[in-house]
Write an enzyme that holds these catalytic residues in place. Structure first.
Site, PDB file in Angstrom:
ATOM      1  CB  CYS A  78      -0.914   0.131   0.945  1.00 42.31           C
ATOM      2  SG  CYS A  78      -2.575   0.941   0.999  1.00 42.31           S
ATOM      3  CG  HIS A 171      -3.188  -3.003   4.009  1.00 41.04           C
ATOM      4  ND1 HIS A 171      -2.418  -2.342   4.668  1.00 41.04           N
ATOM      5  CD2 HIS A 171      -3.948  -2.186   3.314  1.00 41.04           C
ATOM      6  CE1 HIS A 171      -2.235  -0.975   4.299  1.00 41.04           C
ATOM      7  NE2 HIS A 171      -3.338  -0.963   3.512  1.00 41.04           N
ATOM      8  CD  GLU A 173      -0.395  -5.195   6.334  1.00 38.08           C
ATOM      9  OE1 GLU A 173      -1.068  -3.870   6.280  1.00 38.08           O
ATOM     10  OE2 GLU A 173      -0.253  -5.684   5.203  1.00 38.08           O
TER      11      GLU A 173
END
Length: 188
Positions: A78, A171, A173
């Site tokens: 991002c 994202h 994560e």
């Protein structure tokens, strides 16, 4: 192997948690000395203008540019994609654009925070889709000839690689799936 996570602003703690679950030595990077001691680097999502200003405030602009030029493997997610891009179409004056990967991006190209969404991402050669989480995500407007598009969403690149640099609009994560982090830490 020691993986550094640029820990100035944004989702650095979540990347650290994923790497720790994988058994990878992960450290937060805030200084040039800490940057010099890592073998790979994650530049997380967050707010690209804030991260850019904090890079300057912490004396990291030159050392980061040097490490990128030396070919340190880096994963930019991002805001990390924005910082690693060769061009930020709508960037502010003085915003860092390290040109580590030949992509032109539009900040917040997928919309505001309220426009956030998840979508299954088909990564070339990975079989099952990856759960992409898009939050104020950048849009890749163009990619150079040397850039490999590893995944697209509606015909737009969202996961790209050039040499030792990997960037995603989304994202990883935030997904309950560690394949991108695993792949990043295990690749040559």
């Amino acid at each position: 192997m020691k993986v550094g996570i640029l820990a100035l602003q944004g989702a650095f703690g979540l990347h650290e948690q994923v790497l720790n679950r994988l058994g990878v030595a992960a450290v937060q990077v805030r200084t040039p000395q800490e940057l010099a001691e890592v073998d790979r680097l994650v530049i997380p999502g967050g707010e690209s203008t804030a991260i850019s200003k904090l890079i300057d405030a912490n004396g990291l602009a030159g050392p980061l540019a040097d490490r990128l030029a030396d070919g340190i493997p880096v994963l930019g997610t991002c805001a990390g994609m924005i910082l690693l891009a060769s061009e930020v179409v709508d960037g502010y004056p003085g915003q860092h654009c390290f040109a580590a990967i030949d992509v032109s991006v539009i900040r917040n190209g997928y919309g505001r925070q309220s426009d956030s969404f998840s979508a299954p991402i088909a990564v070339d050669g990975w079989g099952a889709t990856f759960p992409g989480v898009f939050i104020r995500a950048p849009v890749v407007e163009s990619a150079g000839a040397e850039v490999e598009t590893m995944a697209e969403l509606d015909g737009v690149p969202v996961l790209c690689r050039q040499g030792s640099v990997v960037v995603s609009s989304f994202h990883p994560e935030l997904a309950d799936d560690d394949r991108i982090h695993r792949w990043f830490t295990e690749r040559e």
